[in-house]
Motif scaffolding. Structure first.
Motif, PDB file in Angstrom:
ATOM      1  N   VAL A 129      -2.174   8.521   0.608  1.00 40.08           N
ATOM      2  CA  VAL A 129      -1.820   7.817  -0.722  1.00 40.08           C
ATOM      3  C   VAL A 129      -1.392   9.353  -1.787  1.00 40.08           C
ATOM      4  O   VAL A 129      -0.640   9.289  -2.660  1.00 40.08           O
ATOM      5  CB  VAL A 129      -2.329   6.856  -1.173  1.00 40.08           C
ATOM      6  CG1 VAL A 129      -3.807   7.400  -1.533  1.00 40.08           C
ATOM      7  CG2 VAL A 129      -1.729   6.204  -2.467  1.00 40.08           C
ATOM      8  N   LEU A 130      -2.260  10.141  -1.628  1.00 37.48           N
ATOM      9  CA  LEU A 130      -2.229  11.464  -2.609  1.00 37.48           C
ATOM     10  C   LEU A 130      -1.881  12.787  -1.596  1.00 37.48           C
ATOM     11  O   LEU A 130      -2.168  13.825  -2.184  1.00 37.48           O
ATOM     12  CB  LEU A 130      -3.605  11.633  -3.170  1.00 37.48           C
ATOM     13  CG  LEU A 130      -3.913  10.563  -4.237  1.00 37.48           C
ATOM     14  CD1 LEU A 130      -5.299  10.841  -4.785  1.00 37.48           C
ATOM     15  CD2 LEU A 130      -2.933  10.662  -5.380  1.00 37.48           C
ATOM     16  N   GLN A 168       5.860   0.273  -4.227  1.00 37.38           N
ATOM     17  CA  GLN A 168       5.092  -0.093  -5.332  1.00 37.38           C
ATOM     18  C   GLN A 168       5.453   0.993  -6.504  1.00 37.38           C
ATOM     19  O   GLN A 168       5.634   0.781  -7.460  1.00 37.38           O
ATOM     20  CB  GLN A 168       3.797   0.406  -5.157  1.00 37.38           C
ATOM     21  CG  GLN A 168       3.083  -0.788  -3.984  1.00 37.38           C
ATOM     22  CD  GLN A 168       1.454  -0.431  -3.790  1.00 37.38           C
ATOM     23  OE1 GLN A 168       0.550  -0.822  -4.699  1.00 37.38           O
ATOM     24  NE2 GLN A 168       1.314   0.183  -2.934  1.00 37.38           N
ATOM     25  N   ILE A 169       6.013   2.186  -6.198  1.00 40.02           N
ATOM     26  CA  ILE A 169       6.554   3.153  -7.127  1.00 40.02           C
ATOM     27  C   ILE A 169       7.639   2.704  -7.621  1.00 40.02           C
ATOM     28  O   ILE A 169       7.841   2.678  -8.894  1.00 40.02           O
ATOM     29  CB  ILE A 169       6.694   4.510  -6.655  1.00 40.02           C
ATOM     30  CG1 ILE A 169       5.356   4.998  -6.206  1.00 40.02           C
ATOM     31  CG2 ILE A 169       7.267   5.336  -7.537  1.00 40.02           C
ATOM     32  CD1 ILE A 169       5.392   6.583  -5.414  1.00 40.02           C
ATOM     33  N   ALA A 170       8.564   2.009  -6.949  1.00 37.43           N
ATOM     34  CA  ALA A 170       9.927   1.285  -7.361  1.00 37.43           C
ATOM     35  C   ALA A 170       9.599   0.118  -8.606  1.00 37.43           C
ATOM     36  O   ALA A 170      10.212   0.167  -9.491  1.00 37.43           O
ATOM     37  CB  ALA A 170      10.732   0.748  -6.218  1.00 37.43           C
ATOM     38  N   LYS A 171       8.557  -0.687  -8.037  1.00 35.69           N
ATOM     39  CA  LYS A 171       8.150  -1.730  -8.963  1.00 35.69           C
ATOM     40  C   LYS A 171       7.467  -1.267 -10.181  1.00 35.69           C
ATOM     41  O   LYS A 171       7.978  -1.570 -11.531  1.00 35.69           O
ATOM     42  CB  LYS A 171       7.134  -2.486  -8.474  1.00 35.69           C
ATOM     43  CG  LYS A 171       7.537  -3.481  -7.262  1.00 35.69           C
ATOM     44  CD  LYS A 171       8.660  -4.354  -7.671  1.00 35.69           C
ATOM     45  CE  LYS A 171       7.997  -5.707  -8.570  1.00 35.69           C
ATOM     46  NZ  LYS A 171       8.922  -6.690  -8.769  1.00 35.69           N
ATOM     47  N   LEU A 172       6.734  -0.073 -10.204  1.00 38.05           N
ATOM     48  CA  LEU A 172       6.150   0.553 -11.378  1.00 38.05           C
ATOM     49  C   LEU A 172       7.277   1.210 -12.318  1.00 38.05           C
ATOM     50  O   LEU A 172       7.135   1.329 -13.468  1.00 38.05           O
ATOM     51  CB  LEU A 172       4.859   1.652 -10.881  1.00 38.05           C
ATOM     52  CG  LEU A 172       3.660   0.811 -10.451  1.00 38.05           C
ATOM     53  CD1 LEU A 172       2.746   1.703  -9.615  1.00 38.05           C
ATOM     54  CD2 LEU A 172       2.983   0.177 -11.659  1.00 38.05           C
ATOM     55  N   VAL A 295       0.618   9.432  -9.805  1.00 35.49           N
ATOM     56  CA  VAL A 295       0.099   8.185  -8.933  1.00 35.49           C
ATOM     57  C   VAL A 295      -1.242   8.320  -8.991  1.00 35.49           C
ATOM     58  O   VAL A 295      -1.967   7.360  -8.904  1.00 35.49           O
ATOM     59  CB  VAL A 295       0.701   8.869  -7.557  1.00 35.49           C
ATOM     60  CG1 VAL A 295       0.007   8.106  -6.313  1.00 35.49           C
ATOM     61  CG2 VAL A 295       2.256   8.856  -7.352  1.00 35.49           C
ATOM     62  N   GLY A 296      -2.255   9.370  -9.248  1.00 34.06           N
ATOM     63  CA  GLY A 296      -3.530   9.414  -9.471  1.00 34.06           C
ATOM     64  C   GLY A 296      -3.848   8.455 -10.569  1.00 34.06           C
ATOM     65  O   GLY A 296      -4.960   7.658 -10.382  1.00 34.06           O
ATOM     66  N   GLY A 297      -3.242   8.360 -11.516  1.00 38.76           N
ATOM     67  CA  GLY A 297      -3.499   7.763 -12.514  1.00 38.76           C
ATOM     68  C   GLY A 297      -3.137   6.212 -12.194  1.00 38.76           C
ATOM     69  O   GLY A 297      -3.921   5.322 -12.595  1.00 38.76           O
ATOM     70  N   TRP A 298      -2.055   5.763 -11.444  1.00 38.46           N
ATOM     71  CA  TRP A 298      -1.863   4.345 -11.003  1.00 38.46           C
ATOM     72  C   TRP A 298      -3.093   3.991 -10.245  1.00 38.46           C
ATOM     73  O   TRP A 298      -3.517   2.772 -10.447  1.00 38.46           O
ATOM     74  CB  TRP A 298      -0.561   4.357 -10.491  1.00 38.46           C
ATOM     75  CG  TRP A 298       0.690   4.406 -11.309  1.00 38.46           C
ATOM     76  CD1 TRP A 298       0.863   4.037 -12.595  1.00 38.46           C
ATOM     77  CD2 TRP A 298       1.983   4.972 -10.930  1.00 38.46           C
ATOM     78  NE1 TRP A 298       1.808   4.107 -13.091  1.00 38.46           N
ATOM     79  CE2 TRP A 298       2.801   4.888 -11.980  1.00 38.46           C
ATOM     80  CE3 TRP A 298       2.568   5.339  -9.877  1.00 38.46           C
ATOM     81  CZ2 TRP A 298       4.059   5.202 -11.914  1.00 38.46           C
ATOM     82  CZ3 TRP A 298       3.804   6.004  -9.482  1.00 38.46           C
ATOM     83  CH2 TRP A 298       4.692   5.847 -10.663  1.00 38.46           C
ATOM     84  N   ILE A 299      -3.624   4.717  -9.579  1.00 40.92           N
ATOM     85  CA  ILE A 299      -4.607   4.368  -8.451  1.00 40.92           C
ATOM     86  C   ILE A 299      -5.750   4.025  -9.254  1.00 40.92           C
ATOM     87  O   ILE A 299      -6.654   3.169  -9.055  1.00 40.92           O
ATOM     88  CB  ILE A 299      -4.895   5.538  -7.432  1.00 40.92           C
ATOM     89  CG1 ILE A 299      -3.553   5.734  -6.480  1.00 40.92           C
ATOM     90  CG2 ILE A 299      -5.985   5.277  -6.534  1.00 40.92           C
ATOM     91  CD1 ILE A 299      -3.731   6.842  -5.518  1.00 40.92           C
ATOM     92  N   ARG A 300      -6.066   4.915 -10.359  1.00 43.05           N
ATOM     93  CA  ARG A 300      -7.345   4.824 -11.104  1.00 43.05           C
ATOM     94  C   ARG A 300      -7.303   3.371 -11.865  1.00 43.05           C
ATOM     95  O   ARG A 300      -8.609   2.866 -12.164  1.00 43.05           O
ATOM     96  CB  ARG A 300      -7.606   6.107 -12.005  1.00 43.05           C
ATOM     97  CG  ARG A 300      -8.075   7.255 -11.430  1.00 43.05           C
ATOM     98  CD  ARG A 300      -8.619   8.359 -12.192  1.00 43.05           C
ATOM     99  NE  ARG A 300      -7.447   8.844 -13.297  1.00 43.05           N
ATOM    100  CZ  ARG A 300      -6.622   9.799 -12.981  1.00 43.05           C
ATOM    101  NH1 ARG A 300      -6.647  10.340 -11.814  1.00 43.05           N
ATOM    102  NH2 ARG A 300      -5.591  10.100 -13.587  1.00 43.05           N
ATOM    103  N   LYS A 303      -3.185  -0.090 -10.647  1.00 41.69           N
ATOM    104  CA  LYS A 303      -1.975  -0.349 -10.340  1.00 41.69           C
ATOM    105  C   LYS A 303      -1.052  -0.076  -9.153  1.00 41.69           C
ATOM    106  O   LYS A 303      -0.235  -0.780  -8.674  1.00 41.69           O
ATOM    107  CB  LYS A 303      -0.993   0.348 -11.435  1.00 41.69           C
ATOM    108  CG  LYS A 303      -1.526  -0.121 -12.891  1.00 41.69           C
ATOM    109  CD  LYS A 303      -0.816   0.540 -14.095  1.00 41.69           C
ATOM    110  CE  LYS A 303      -1.122   0.183 -15.320  1.00 41.69           C
ATOM    111  NZ  LYS A 303      -0.365   0.852 -16.454  1.00 41.69           N
ATOM    112  N   LEU A 304      -1.823   1.010  -8.337  1.00 43.05           N
ATOM    113  CA  LEU A 304      -1.158   1.012  -7.052  1.00 43.05           C
ATOM    114  C   LEU A 304      -2.145   0.922  -5.777  1.00 43.05           C
ATOM    115  O   LEU A 304      -3.329   1.406  -5.979  1.00 43.05           O
ATOM    116  CB  LEU A 304      -0.464   2.511  -7.021  1.00 43.05           C
ATOM    117  CG  LEU A 304       0.349   2.985  -5.885  1.00 43.05           C
ATOM    118  CD1 LEU A 304       1.728   3.793  -6.356  1.00 43.05           C
ATOM    119  CD2 LEU A 304      -0.384   3.670  -4.709  1.00 43.05           C
ATOM    120  N   HIS A 305      -1.877   0.281  -4.791  1.00 40.59           N
ATOM    121  CA  HIS A 305      -2.768  -0.111  -3.755  1.00 40.59           C
ATOM    122  C   HIS A 305      -2.476   0.633  -2.526  1.00 40.59           C
ATOM    123  O   HIS A 305      -1.111   0.862  -2.237  1.00 40.59           O
ATOM    124  CB  HIS A 305      -2.698  -1.726  -3.710  1.00 40.59           C
ATOM    125  CG  HIS A 305      -3.054  -2.301  -4.759  1.00 40.59           C
ATOM    126  ND1 HIS A 305      -4.337  -2.633  -5.383  1.00 40.59           N
ATOM    127  CD2 HIS A 305      -2.424  -3.083  -5.770  1.00 40.59           C
ATOM    128  CE1 HIS A 305      -4.391  -3.542  -6.395  1.00 40.59           C
ATOM    129  NE2 HIS A 305      -2.909  -3.484  -6.644  1.00 40.59           N
TER     130      HIS A 305
END
Length: 339
Positions: A129-130, A168-172, A295-300, A303-305
């Motif tokens: 993911v990262l 998920q990025i598209a949704k966000l 993306v790191g922020g979304w994971i923390r 919001k992103l699984h």
């Protein structure tokens, strides 16, 4: 002070596959472990990645990355612990991301060893993911496919490491609709229930074109292609005028021995004014700081699984690779080495 081991196991390609790779195309061999030279580190690998692009490197053809050499160790993404270092700023005990996978111990040049923090994210996340798959998803959607808010997006191979992150990025980022295809009912449920896709279907249960038409009655604006073949043909048929296709992979064709039948509708590219662009993640390294931050922020923030399929033991690395090609993984396929 760490004691350098004398030998370690490493995987060699010993025969070039014709069609689907077979276990007997590979050999796990003992090899001496070298001391690191100037500006090098010795790494004990903890996790390694297996990825679809590796299948192409098993063919003796000129491509964007050199083929694996017979009777030599293969390579690929890995994360490990430094056990000897001649590199300023990298100490024994540090964890690094590098490209010396498919082996228990790797000597890595300092410029190719990227320090990673297990306190920020679990070490396997830097392979998924990262890592390279995550940056592929981010760059492919936002830069190659020129995604914009309100776009309807279709992703093939959507339960894999890249596809699940694309959706998920598209949704966000404000997609109007996100559709995914996957190869099992379990993966379809995962796309809908955990990853937040608006629609998803099992491509093994009927023609892709029919299922996509039902899932996207108003068409699509972006297609992120991990599969090729029938999926690409179906996407061309459903794309709206000025639609964009980011071609990341074509896993449906990696092991075929005959030319694929699809796509048969490329003439639609003209009337619809479609843009089809292939991508290599190496062209988009400039996005990495932005990618890590966003993306790191979304994971923390939850919001992103993401999911990982972990196979334990270096001796099972080929089984993990072949399983990934067959679609047996959910999310990123990782090999965890025994301590």
């Amino acid at each position: 002070m760490s004691v350098t081991p004398t030998t370690g196991r490493e995987w060699h390609l010993i025969a070039r596959p014709e069609g689907w790779p077979k276990p007997e195309d590979f050999a796990l061999r003992e090899a001496p472990v070298a001391e690191p030279g100037p500006d090098q580190v010795l790494v004990r690998n903890l996790y390694m990645s297996v990825d679809p692009y590796m299948r192409g490197r098993m063919n003796d053809v000129k491509s964007y990355t050199p083929p694996f050499q017979l009777n030599q160790p293969m390579d690929g993404g890995a994360v490990g612990k430094v056990i000897a270092s001649n590199v300023d700023g990298v100490s024994v005990g540090d964890h690094v991301l590098h490209f010396g996978g498919w082996r228990e111990y790797a000597v890595v040049n300092g410029k190719n060893a990227v320090k990673v923090d297990p306190g920020t994210a679990p070490l396997p996340a830097y392979l998924g993911v990262l890592g390279m798959p995550g940056l592929t998803a981010y760059a492919g959607l936002l830069e190659v496919a020129s995604f914009k808010e309100g776009d309807a997006v279709f992703v093939s191979g959507a339960a894999g490491a890249v596809g699940s992150e694309v959706g998920q990025i598209a949704k966000l980022k404000g997609a109007s609709r996100v559709i995914g295809s996957a190869g099992s009912d379990e993966k379809v449920r995962l796309l809908l229930d955990e990853y937040g896709f608006d629609a998803a279907f099992n491509y093994k249960k009927g023609p892709v074109a029919e299922q996509l038409k039902e899932a996207a009655p108003d068409g699509i604006d972006v297609y992120f292609d991990n599969v090729g073949g029938e999926h690409l043909e179906a996407a061309i048929g459903r794309l709206n005028v000025h639609g964009r296709i980011a071609v990341c992979g074509m896993i449906s064709q990696y092991n075929v021995t005959e030319a694929p039948a699809a796509p048969r509708n490329l003439t639609l590219v003209i009337g619809k004014r479609l843009r089809i662009q292939g991508m290599l993640v190496a062209d988009h390294q400039h996005l990495q700081p932005q990618f890590f931050e966003e993306v790191g922020g979304w994971i923390r923030d939850g919001k992103l699984h993401y999911r990982e399929t972990v196979i334990k033991g270096v001796e099972n690395a080929v089984d993990a690779f072949l399983g990934m090609l067959r679609g047996e993984n959910i999310g990123k396929m990782i090999v965890a080495f025994e301590d």
